[in-house]
Design an enzyme around this catalytic site. Structure first.
Site, short mmCIF file in Angstrom:
data_model
loop_
_atom_site.label_atom_id
_atom_site.label_comp_id
_atom_site.label_asym_id
_atom_site.label_seq_id
_atom_site.Cartn_x
_atom_site.Cartn_y
_atom_site.Cartn_z
N GLU A 12 -39.63 0.16 1.80
CA GLU A 12 -39.82 -1.00 2.69
C GLU A 12 -41.17 -0.97 3.39
OE1 GLU A 12 -35.18 -2.12 3.74
OE2 GLU A 12 -36.07 -0.43 4.79
N ASP A 196 -29.14 -8.23 -2.38
CA ASP A 196 -27.81 -8.21 -3.02
C ASP A 196 -26.89 -9.12 -2.22
OD1 ASP A 196 -28.05 -5.51 -1.24
OD2 ASP A 196 -26.08 -6.44 -1.02
#
Ligand code: ADE
Length: 232
Positions: A12, A196
């Site tokens: 990230e 997701d």
């Protein structure tokens, strides 16, 4: 101005670190913090490790040790709202802890005495995000983000979190960072790109889309840094 940019996982924050020059490393409380100048901004960048405890520790360390005065978080999330697809960006307007439960004592989910169910992100930073979304021509959804120490890969749990907190997305750090920043009067902004749908395929999808969605979020955060730099 000293600005903190956090993620939870190396994936990230790596896209952010790659774009910075003359980065210095600092080891504090068993974690690595990276500092660099970006235009007029003093940046402090770190990944916390996954979950509420590690992210609270990192946020508090950035504020107390490094003097961070604005906090940005970049990362990925599982979608709850059916309109959210892989790679879509969600800016948290409010955050809550979906796994905080003392309902046995008559309190609502997500609440402990002297705490708040919802923590509100900084309206000024949300405004900058809207401006960046317009300039870049990307869609940015505002939404409620629910945080907990669970990777959710279960449609029933996801549905419960959505219904109980009116949450649009879920992840594992945002509300912890929000609690720390709120207590320490540091304006914060939490951005997530969907990796997701928190369903049965979530584990597979997360692994598949972690890199691309992290990069999307980091690219957006970088544009926000440009606006903050120019506003100085
Ligand atoms: N971050 C990204 N996807 C997630 C999920 N399904 N559960 C918790 N955190 C997430």
């Amino acid at each position: 101005m000293i600005v903190g940019v956090m993620g939870a996982m190396p994936e990230e924050i790596d896209p952010l670190l790659k774009r910075l020059e003359n980065v210095r490393k600092h080891e504090v409380a068993d974690n690595t913090y990276y500092t660099a100048l970006y235009g007029s901004l003093d940046l402090v960048v770190a990944y916390s490790k996954i979950g509420k405890v590690f992210s609270a520790l990192t946020a508090a360390t950035m504020i107390e040790r490094f003097g961070v005065r604005k906090m940005l978080f970049s990362g990925v999330a599982g979608a709850i709202h059916p309109d959210l697809g892989i790679g879509d960006l969600v800016a948290a307007t409010k955050l809550c802890q979906h796994d905080l439960d003392i309902t046995a004592f008559g309190h609502p989910y997500g609440y402990v005495p002297e705490g708040k169910v919802y923590l509100e992100a900084d309206p000024h930073l949300l405004g900058i995000a809207d401006e960046v979304a317009r300039t870049k021509g990307v869609k940015l959804r505002h939404g409620i983000v629910a945080t907990g120490d669970q990777f959710v890969a279960d449609p029933r749990r996801k549905e419960w979190i959505g219904r109980t907190f009116q949450a649009d997305a879920l992840e594992m750090e945002g509300a912890a960072v929000a609690v720390v920043c709120d207590a320490m009067d540091v304006p914060f902004f939490i951005l997530r790109a969907i990796s997701d749908a928190a369903d049965m395929d979530a584990g597979f999808d997360f692994d598949t889309f972690l890199h691309t969605s992290s990069a999307k979020s980091a690219d957006f955060i970088f544009s926000m840094l440009d606006v903050l730099d120019q506003a100085q």
